[in-house]
Design an enzyme around this catalytic site. Sequence first.
Site, PDB file in Angstrom:
ATOM      1  N   ASP A   1       0.813  -1.226   0.000  1.00  0.00           N
ATOM      2  CA  ASP A   1       0.000   0.000   0.000  1.00  0.00           C
ATOM      3  C   ASP A   1       0.843   1.272   0.000  1.00  0.00           C
ATOM      4  OD1 ASP A   1      -2.112  -1.917   0.569  1.00  0.00           O
ATOM      5  OD2 ASP A   1      -1.520  -1.772   2.664  1.00  0.00           O
TER       6      ASP A   1
ATOM      7  N   GLU B   1     -11.248  -1.370  -2.435  1.00  0.00           N
ATOM      8  CA  GLU B   1     -10.361  -0.854  -1.415  1.00  0.00           C
ATOM      9  C   GLU B   1      -9.315   0.028  -2.078  1.00  0.00           C
ATOM     10  OE1 GLU B   1      -8.386  -4.083   0.538  1.00  0.00           O
ATOM     11  OE2 GLU B   1      -7.085  -4.536  -1.173  1.00  0.00           O
TER      12      GLU B   1
END
Length: 636
Positions: free
Chosen positions: A365, A531
């Site tokens: 991420d 997401e």
Amino acid sequence: MMCMTKPALLSGLALAAFAAIPVAAQVQPLKKAVADDIFADHPSMDQNATVMPAADAKPVAAIFAERPIGDASVARLPGGGWILTGTSLRTGARHGVELWRSADAKTWTRVGPAKISGNGIKVGDVSERYLAPSVTVAGDALYLAFSDKTGCARIAIGSAATPGGAFAASPCLVEDASDVSLFIDNDGKGYLVWGGGMIARLVPGFQKIAEAPRFLKPDQTLFAKHPPVGKDWPVRTRIGTRGATMTRDGDKYILVASETTGRMRTATEDLFVAEAPTPYGPFTMRALAVPHAGRGSLVRMDDGKLAAVYNPKCDDGFALFCEQVGLAPLERAPDGRLRQAASVITEDSAVAARKPLVTTESMRDPSVTLGGDGYYYLVGTLDGYGYHRPEGGVKLWRSADLKTWDDAGFIWKWEGLGYDFGDNIAELWAPEIKWVERDKTYYLAFSVMERGVGGKTWLYRSTSGKPDGPYENVTKSYFVKGIDGFPFEDDDGLYFLWGGGSIGKLNAKRDGFDGPVRTLVDADGDHVGYEGNGLIKVNGVYFLTGAEWHGPLRTHGTYDMMYGTSKTLFGPYSQRRMGAPHGGHGTAFKDKQGNYWYTMFGNDPTAPWRMQFGLVPIDIGDPASIGVPRIDAVRD
């Protein structure tokens, strides 16, 4: 018009930084998942890697481009030559079985169509078009396996010394068969293989089958402890859906078959492999051996190693070419399974040619922002799949040129969070750093996932206006329920985006929302990414990015960056489209030269690396599209 070159992807900007970026010299092994870890068999684990390209890896090149063909089959002739066949497409003769031979797999001579006759087949009968023929060489004999116009599986026997000569056709061996191939074992026994994994042993002379056909699939006992669920179910029921062929490698019988899974949101037809101690099994779980290969056979190279035929269809937007034939060398992974060799690249995108930039730590991420001081700053999920409270925190890296990244240490740790998780496991996920020009400071958002409870996201602000803080919580607790927080600065204020598209405008104190919380969706009412949502505004157009899995989820799927566009912040956004393959949860940003990038960490088995920070060049324009350049644009 022959479709021998696949449709081009977006042409790409002439970015000086496209050149291969050196990897840091020190490499830290990734954290191993513990036995009870929910990520123990995650696709990002190296043990699941399909591609692990070397620094000098080259794209697979076409060895045959004389005419467009599909379903290519290649074999070696006595003395080291090559023989090739396949389904003829569009141009030239389309009946019978076309054959080409070569001494060096570079220059090919047409020796077909094969002169097949017998058992109702006549030489030159133009009504006979054989789809997906295959070629096998054993001793001095050359065998052609095919399905005739009535759907009957046949084998025609000729001479390997004179492949342009006569072939004697067998009677109908099996009805309603497709993708027929012949496997001849070391003891001379022959096996008819067809479809996605049907097999039947043949009598000597190969004029009829000697047993009832059976279907080959993975050994079901392998799924006793961890049965596949959801999108993973194909791994249990089959090796592939078409083009099954068999070969032998030492004491192992190798079955390969292809399947179009929808990976990368395109018609990606990949080659899957399984192995067994006998032609009937028990077979291992299937593994993805060569991405984008299409229906293909295996062939032995001069060095004794196996290679897979690479013959993609033009429907695959990320194949290196289409309706031509290449060879992708194979190697054994550390666990023994076959996969494409590190020396080759099989995907045509800027992503496939990239290298990780920070290899001293695992990272997921990743978030990059261009700071007010002209430096780039990076944060990401660390320690494998997130630091467990009370260990670690958020670490910062700094770069002046997007190439060399310096570790600036931790800028936030668990102390002072002011939230009681009790004895529960709490993991730190998805930090996001953002320079906000109107506030002249940096914001830090991060999520904490509690086992069995869910995620919450905090929002912190630098009190010094510097990227290393110190940071203070804008509230006394978490900011929102949900994960993946993303601060976004627009002309009229600062917004906060999180979850699968929730967004609200921050108030003047930045400790809450000024107005309602909305949900950003595309024109179909769907989320753009389930997401990892992010926003970037270019020439008055909002680009909403997000992460989605495509294809079999935890086995051979692809974690891609999707996007939608809108002329207003709240949309609705255009129907979601593919932006960057393998990009998943990342951040789009503009560099000091005006070029655009997307952060990537590698979350799936076909990404060029796994769980390390890297950058992918992206094009934003047209005026509302995101794309990645082709691989040749990166290497120029």
